[in-house]
Design a protein around this motif. Structure first.
Motif, PDB file in Angstrom:
ATOM      1  N   GLU A 335     -18.123  13.894 -17.801  1.00  0.00           N
ATOM      2  CA  GLU A 335     -18.516  13.397 -19.125  1.00  0.00           C
ATOM      3  C   GLU A 335     -18.960  11.941 -19.006  1.00  0.00           C
ATOM      4  O   GLU A 335     -18.405  11.171 -18.212  1.00  0.00           O
ATOM      5  N   VAL A 336     -19.959  11.567 -19.811  1.00  0.00           N
ATOM      6  CA  VAL A 336     -20.308  10.166 -20.035  1.00  0.00           C
ATOM      7  C   VAL A 336     -20.180   9.944 -21.535  1.00  0.00           C
ATOM      8  O   VAL A 336     -21.005  10.417 -22.322  1.00  0.00           O
ATOM      9  N   LEU A 337     -19.132   9.242 -21.945  1.00  0.00           N
ATOM     10  CA  LEU A 337     -18.801   9.077 -23.358  1.00  0.00           C
ATOM     11  C   LEU A 337     -19.227   7.697 -23.841  1.00  0.00           C
ATOM     12  O   LEU A 337     -18.886   6.674 -23.235  1.00  0.00           O
ATOM     13  N   LEU A 338     -19.971   7.666 -24.938  1.00  0.00           N
ATOM     14  CA  LEU A 338     -20.403   6.416 -25.557  1.00  0.00           C
ATOM     15  C   LEU A 338     -19.492   6.091 -26.731  1.00  0.00           C
ATOM     16  O   LEU A 338     -19.328   6.905 -27.641  1.00  0.00           O
ATOM     17  N   VAL A 339     -18.881   4.902 -26.709  1.00  0.00           N
ATOM     18  CA  VAL A 339     -17.994   4.453 -27.787  1.00  0.00           C
ATOM     19  C   VAL A 339     -18.803   3.595 -28.752  1.00  0.00           C
ATOM     20  O   VAL A 339     -19.414   2.600 -28.357  1.00  0.00           O
ATOM     21  N   LEU A 340     -18.799   3.995 -30.028  1.00  0.00           N
ATOM     22  CA  LEU A 340     -19.501   3.257 -31.073  1.00  0.00           C
ATOM     23  C   LEU A 340     -18.545   2.919 -32.214  1.00  0.00           C
ATOM     24  O   LEU A 340     -17.677   3.724 -32.553  1.00  0.00           O
ATOM     25  N   ASP A 341     -18.753   1.753 -32.800  1.00  0.00           N
ATOM     26  CA  ASP A 341     -18.013   1.350 -33.989  1.00  0.00           C
ATOM     27  C   ASP A 341     -18.697   1.975 -35.200  1.00  0.00           C
ATOM     28  O   ASP A 341     -19.871   1.702 -35.483  1.00  0.00           O
ATOM     29  N   ALA A 342     -17.982   2.840 -35.927  1.00  0.00           N
ATOM     30  CA  ALA A 342     -18.596   3.573 -37.038  1.00  0.00           C
ATOM     31  C   ALA A 342     -19.006   2.671 -38.189  1.00  0.00           C
ATOM     32  O   ALA A 342     -19.770   3.098 -39.057  1.00  0.00           O
ATOM     33  N   THR A 343     -18.539   1.432 -38.217  1.00  0.00           N
ATOM     34  CA  THR A 343     -18.859   0.541 -39.330  1.00  0.00           C
ATOM     35  C   THR A 343     -20.121  -0.280 -39.095  1.00  0.00           C
ATOM     36  O   THR A 343     -20.558  -1.005 -39.984  1.00  0.00           O
ATOM     37  N   THR A 362     -23.186  12.288 -22.726  1.00  0.00           N
ATOM     38  CA  THR A 362     -22.835  13.688 -23.005  1.00  0.00           C
ATOM     39  C   THR A 362     -22.006  13.832 -24.279  1.00  0.00           C
ATOM     40  O   THR A 362     -21.860  14.943 -24.786  1.00  0.00           O
ATOM     41  N   GLY A 363     -21.452  12.739 -24.785  1.00  0.00           N
ATOM     42  CA  GLY A 363     -20.636  12.806 -25.991  1.00  0.00           C
ATOM     43  C   GLY A 363     -20.440  11.428 -26.585  1.00  0.00           C
ATOM     44  O   GLY A 363     -20.604  10.406 -25.906  1.00  0.00           O
ATOM     45  N   ILE A 364     -20.107  11.392 -27.882  1.00  0.00           N
ATOM     46  CA  ILE A 364     -19.940  10.143 -28.618  1.00  0.00           C
ATOM     47  C   ILE A 364     -18.508  10.050 -29.125  1.00  0.00           C
ATOM     48  O   ILE A 364     -17.946  11.046 -29.589  1.00  0.00           O
ATOM     49  N   GLY A 386     -29.088  13.317 -29.850  1.00  0.00           N
ATOM     50  CA  GLY A 386     -29.103  14.737 -29.533  1.00  0.00           C
ATOM     51  C   GLY A 386     -27.854  15.209 -28.827  1.00  0.00           C
ATOM     52  O   GLY A 386     -27.858  16.250 -28.162  1.00  0.00           O
ATOM     53  N   VAL A 387     -26.768  14.449 -28.938  1.00  0.00           N
ATOM     54  CA  VAL A 387     -25.484  14.834 -28.341  1.00  0.00           C
ATOM     55  C   VAL A 387     -24.412  14.781 -29.427  1.00  0.00           C
ATOM     56  O   VAL A 387     -24.542  14.038 -30.403  1.00  0.00           O
ATOM     57  N   PRO A 388     -23.330  15.543 -29.274  1.00  0.00           N
ATOM     58  CA  PRO A 388     -22.336  15.646 -30.351  1.00  0.00           C
ATOM     59  C   PRO A 388     -21.329  14.513 -30.361  1.00  0.00           C
ATOM     60  O   PRO A 388     -21.061  13.887 -29.334  1.00  0.00           O
ATOM     61  N   VAL A 389     -20.795  14.257 -31.548  1.00  0.00           N
ATOM     62  CA  VAL A 389     -19.597  13.428 -31.666  1.00  0.00           C
ATOM     63  C   VAL A 389     -18.409  14.281 -31.225  1.00  0.00           C
ATOM     64  O   VAL A 389     -18.171  15.358 -31.771  1.00  0.00           O
ATOM     65  N   LYS A 390     -17.665  13.809 -30.219  1.00  0.00           N
ATOM     66  CA  LYS A 390     -16.562  14.595 -29.675  1.00  0.00           C
ATOM     67  C   LYS A 390     -15.189  14.072 -30.079  1.00  0.00           C
ATOM     68  O   LYS A 390     -14.236  14.847 -30.179  1.00  0.00           O
ATOM     69  N   LEU A 391     -15.088  12.764 -30.274  1.00  0.00           N
ATOM     70  CA  LEU A 391     -13.797  12.162 -30.616  1.00  0.00           C
ATOM     71  C   LEU A 391     -14.018  11.128 -31.710  1.00  0.00           C
ATOM     72  O   LEU A 391     -15.070  10.479 -31.765  1.00  0.00           O
ATOM     73  N   VAL A 392     -13.021  10.952 -32.567  1.00  0.00           N
ATOM     74  CA  VAL A 392     -13.100   9.953 -33.635  1.00  0.00           C
ATOM     75  C   VAL A 392     -11.805   9.170 -33.696  1.00  0.00           C
ATOM     76  O   VAL A 392     -10.712   9.712 -33.502  1.00  0.00           O
ATOM     77  N   GLY A 393     -11.942   7.866 -33.944  1.00  0.00           N
ATOM     78  CA  GLY A 393     -10.785   7.009 -34.151  1.00  0.00           C
ATOM     79  C   GLY A 393     -10.449   6.954 -35.623  1.00  0.00           C
ATOM     80  O   GLY A 393     -11.311   6.687 -36.459  1.00  0.00           O
ATOM     81  N   LEU A 394      -9.187   7.194 -35.939  1.00  0.00           N
ATOM     82  CA  LEU A 394      -8.779   7.333 -37.340  1.00  0.00           C
ATOM     83  C   LEU A 394      -7.907   6.186 -37.824  1.00  0.00           C
ATOM     84  O   LEU A 394      -7.464   6.205 -38.966  1.00  0.00           O
ATOM     85  N   GLY A 395      -7.614   5.217 -36.975  1.00  0.00           N
ATOM     86  CA  GLY A 395      -6.743   4.128 -37.386  1.00  0.00           C
ATOM     87  C   GLY A 395      -6.387   3.244 -36.214  1.00  0.00           C
ATOM     88  O   GLY A 395      -6.950   3.351 -35.123  1.00  0.00           O
ATOM     89  N   GLU A 396      -5.399   2.378 -36.428  1.00  0.00           N
ATOM     90  CA  GLU A 396      -5.001   1.413 -35.412  1.00  0.00           C
ATOM     91  C   GLU A 396      -3.845   1.889 -34.553  1.00  0.00           C
ATOM     92  O   GLU A 396      -3.495   1.234 -33.573  1.00  0.00           O
ATOM     93  N   GLY A 397      -3.232   3.016 -34.885  1.00  0.00           N
ATOM     94  CA  GLY A 397      -2.085   3.505 -34.124  1.00  0.00           C
ATOM     95  C   GLY A 397      -2.485   4.010 -32.752  1.00  0.00           C
ATOM     96  O   GLY A 397      -3.642   4.387 -32.521  1.00  0.00           O
TER      97      GLY A 397
END
Length: 415
Positions: A335-343, A362-364, A386-397
């Motif tokens: 996997e090559v995962l790109l981390v983006l700040d949703a804000t 390969t994933g976001i 053209g690649v899917p969002v695979k993981l999401v951050g939901l908070g600071e925990g």
């Protein structure tokens, strides 16, 4: 000793006590040992502790940093990562067991996705429902819907598609019932998010043609400041919570605190970190040693952190290209995962374009999707790359990273 010799010694005036001592020593030297051996006792060898280093450690200065609770020899038991050695204790006292965090499994995190989104105060779902539930929809109402979608970072293309689909359905079906309107909106949003995309995270080890067991290798990229290293720490907890063994590679040698931060996250769950002993070392060398270490230790997953500098696109391309080539000599990238700040909105899309051109994403991973996030960035970034969002951050925990569920995401927006 013969009686004639004894008589001679006594006649010479040698004391009886001395004679007795000589006789006793002579007899003891001739008496066989219990095991039949007549050699001298074997001396005791004192073992000297050694430092755990990466295989073939050379001038690159790359070393395996073993968590304080793990101790030397952790790499031999990495597949379990549950049997941490006993801590040192005073003689006669019972040793204390090191305490490691127990991460939450992925299943419980999925249930939190909808709740977090529904409490985030996102205007997207509520405003869309409010407009669509009006008795008569004027052109101003449709303009308001379009503006709402654009402000939520859905993007002009997907926004136009959604407005056209809603117009057609409302005109043909004459929908006015709130429940029917909500069902229509849910269906259209879900289609935009695209539940058909493969969002599975490929973390299963593979077997090479020669029978060698290969760990899954996850390369994580992104701009510094988006929470990339923290996300890797949370991803490590997610993997450990799923009973997978992990090795971390601190290949972000540009930012001084990145390796320390990564090592701290790993030590909490008993995961070792391969890092350089100096700042500014070759990132590809660190990545290579991490994969080699994970391969030799037969772990399930190797997660490699990278630097995120966008000031020089050519330099970024060269660096990431070298890392991927060097890693490929030991094991294929999973996997090559790109981390983006949703804000970050449009700025995040610009970052996505650059890394998409450079790294073969390969994933976001979207961080900060709760709170101030507008939600539409999920649609926009998937369309952009053209690649899917695979993981999401939901908070600071520490356990607030979850696999992305399209239906839970849409339901959270509409609650």
């Amino acid at each position: 000793m013969s009686s004639d010799a004894l008589t001679t010694l006594l006649a010479a005036g040698v004391p009886i006590a001395l004679v007795a001592a000589v006789v006793t020593l002579f007899v003891s030297r001739r008496r066989p040992r219990d095991d039949g051996s007549t050699s001298a006792p074997t001396p005791t060898i004192e073992h000297v502790p050694t430092q755990a280093t990466a295989p073939d450690d050379d001038a690159s200065g790359v070393a395996v940093e073993v968590p304080p609770t793990a101790g030397v020899g952790t790499l031999e038991t990495l597949p379990e990562q549950a049997e941490a050695p006993l801590a040192e204790s005073a003689p006669g006292e019972a040793p204390d067991l090191p305490v490691l965090d127990v991460p939450a499994p992925a299943a419980g995190r999925l249930a939190r996705l909808r709740d977090r989104l529904s409490r985030s105060g996102s205007p997207l779902g509520t405003r869309l429902l409010a407009v669509l539930s009006r008795d008569h929809l004027s052109e101003d109402d449709w303009d308001e819907l379009e503006e709402t979608l654009l402000l939520a970072d859905v993007g002009p293309g997907p926004t136009g598609e959604l407005i056209d689909a809603l117009r057609t359905r409302v005109r043909v079906d004459g929908l006015r019932d709130p429940a029917q309107v909500k069902a229509l909106l849910r269906a259209q949003l879900l289609e935009l998010v695209d539940p058909s995309l493969d969002r599975s995270l490929h973390t299963s080890p593979t077997v090479a043609d020669d029978g060698t067991r290969m760990p899954a290798v996850l390369l994580v990229v992104g701009v510094n400041g988006t929470g990339k290293t923290t996300t890797i720490g949370k991803l490590t907890r997610l993997l450990v919570g799923e009973q997978q063994s992990v090795v971390l590679g601190a290949a972000d040698t540009f930012r001084a605190a990145a390796a320390d931060q990564l090592e701290t996250w790993g030590s909490r769950v008993g995961v070792p970190t391969v890092r350089s002993d100096r700042d500014g070392a070759d990132p590809a060398s660190v990545a290579f040693e991490a994969v080699r270490t994970g391969k030799q230790a037969q772990v399930d997953v190797v997660v490699v952190d990278t630097a995120g500098r966008l000031q020089n696109k050519a330099g970024l391309m060269d660096e990431l290209g070298k890392i991927t080539r060097v890693i490929g000599k030991e094991a294929p990238l999973s996997e090559v995962l790109l981390v983006l700040d949703a804000t970050t909105g449009q700025n995040g899309l610009n970052q996505a374009r650059v890394f998409g051109e450079v790294a073969g994403i390969t994933g976001i991973v979207l961080t900060k999707l709760d709170g101030t996030a507008k939600g539409g960035i999920v649609v926009a970034v998937q369309r952009e790359l053209g690649v899917p969002v695979k993981l999401v951050g939901l908070g600071e925990g520490p356990d607030d990273l979850a696999p992305f569920d399209p239906e839970a995401f849409v339901d959270g927006l509409l609650q």
